[in-house]
Motif scaffolding. Structure first.
Motif, short mmCIF file in Angstrom:
data_model
loop_
_atom_site.label_atom_id
_atom_site.label_comp_id
_atom_site.label_asym_id
_atom_site.label_seq_id
_atom_site.Cartn_x
_atom_site.Cartn_y
_atom_site.Cartn_z
N GLN A 196 -41.69 15.07 19.98
CA GLN A 196 -42.19 16.00 18.97
C GLN A 196 -43.17 15.36 18.00
O GLN A 196 -44.22 15.93 17.68
CB GLN A 196 -41.00 16.60 18.21
N LEU A 227 -39.85 20.80 24.40
CA LEU A 227 -40.18 20.11 23.15
C LEU A 227 -41.65 19.70 23.08
O LEU A 227 -42.10 19.22 22.04
CB LEU A 227 -39.28 18.89 22.97
N GLY A 228 -42.36 19.83 24.22
CA GLY A 228 -43.79 19.54 24.21
C GLY A 228 -44.26 18.46 25.15
O GLY A 228 -45.46 18.16 25.19
N LYS A 268 -46.53 14.51 19.85
CA LYS A 268 -47.34 15.70 20.05
C LYS A 268 -47.98 16.15 18.73
O LYS A 268 -49.15 16.56 18.70
CB LYS A 268 -46.49 16.84 20.63
N HIS A 269 -47.22 16.05 17.66
CA HIS A 269 -47.76 16.41 16.35
C HIS A 269 -48.94 15.53 15.97
O HIS A 269 -49.86 15.96 15.26
CB HIS A 269 -46.66 16.30 15.29
N CYS A 322 -37.15 18.42 27.69
CA CYS A 322 -38.33 17.65 27.25
C CYS A 322 -39.59 18.50 27.28
O CYS A 322 -40.42 18.43 26.35
CB CYS A 322 -38.51 16.43 28.15
N THR A 356 -36.20 12.78 22.24
CA THR A 356 -36.55 14.12 21.77
C THR A 356 -37.36 14.05 20.47
O THR A 356 -38.28 14.84 20.27
CB THR A 356 -35.29 14.98 21.57
N PHE A 357 -37.02 13.11 19.60
CA PHE A 357 -37.81 12.96 18.38
C PHE A 357 -39.20 12.42 18.70
O PHE A 357 -40.20 12.89 18.14
CB PHE A 357 -37.11 12.04 17.38
#
Length: 271
Positions: A158, A183-184, A161-162, A180, A154-155
């Motif tokens: 994110q 979260l992106g 994607k950032h 998922c 999950t981290f």
């Protein structure tokens, strides 16, 4: 102080809260009064006697924590008494206080509660050091993480994607894949019903992804190689599915693939 002690290798019942000797700090450390700690797979392995702490580390489990600094060593300048922080530990998070090298301490991110911050250091340091520092994932590339709904997954979704990366994930249920996607994650693959190699090839026009982060190990090794692009990078975090496998070395040579691995204790060198 009180700490959770592993009385003998075994199940959760071997953990006992006991009075132990107070923790002392050296000149390069800070003393944190622990607000919260987190549960990592390595903690369960340590409890079972399969993952002993590094030499000189705390004998108590707990690889991350959050809390308030109550003492600082004489060589520490960045932190002061009263600072609210989180930290990556070599052990000792399951205690009222823990001594931590100043370089392994992090500020609590804005908008994150002190309690929730306890679950950030391990995943943040793991993903950043392996995926971005060592595997050099960069904007415009493609990335796949197995176990997308896990803490690491999950981290990783994110932050990737950032950073402008297209993210592929695998997970074992539609519910997990939905998390998922929220979260992106761009491409969500149910490994129980779908061949992730074929799906990756389909989504990338036959090229494959640039970086894969995997903790399954042996059963996925050749599949991961087959899913990688030219100059692809495979990073192994664990071997939940087994540690021994066979691989077609020609496929590594043909794609110029890099394979790397790391243990949790080594993450402290990147803190």
């Amino acid at each position: 102080m009180k700490a959770v002690v592993i009385t003998t290798p075994g199940g959760p019942e071997v953990l006992q809260l006991q009075e132990v000797e107070d923790t002392q700090i050296n000149e390069d450390e800070v003393l944190i009064k622990v607000e919260a700690t987190a549960l990592n797979r390595a903690d369960t392995f340590q409890r079972q006697g399969k993952y002993p702490p590094p030499k000189g580390a705390s004998p108590y489990p707990g690889l991350e924590c959050s809390g308030t600094i109550v003492a600082v060593g004489k060589n520490v300048s960045r932190w002061k008494i009263g600072d609210q922080v989180c930290a990556l530990l070599s052990g000792g998070g399951y205690a009222e206080k823990v001594a931590v090298p100043a370089g392994q301490v992090l500020p609590v991110p804005q908008g994150v509660s002190l309690k929730d911050a306890a679950a950030l250091p391990e995943v943040a340091c793991t993903v950043w050091s392996t995926v971005f520092m060592m595997s050099r994932l960069s904007a415009g590339e493609t990335f796949m993480v197995h176990g997308g709904s896990s803490g690491i997954g999950t981290f990783a979704i994110q932050i990737a994607k950032h950073q402008g990366v297209k993210v592929f994930v695998t997970a074992g249920s539609e519910e997990k894949l939905a998390v998922c996607k929220d979260l992106g994650a761009d491409v969500c693959i149910n490994y129980k019903t779908e061949d992730f190699v074929a799906r990756v090839k389909e989504e990338t026009g036959g090229k494959g992804v640039d970086v894969i982060l995997d903790s399954v190990g042996a059963p996925y090794f050749q599949k991961n190689v087959d899913s990688l692009n030219i100059d692809g990078r495979l990073f192994l975090l664990g071997f939940m599915g087994g540690a021994v496998t066979q691989v077609n070395l020609a496929s590594l040579f043909a794609k110029r693939i890099t394979v790397q691995g790391i243990t949790i204790s080594h993450l402290l060198y990147w803190a």
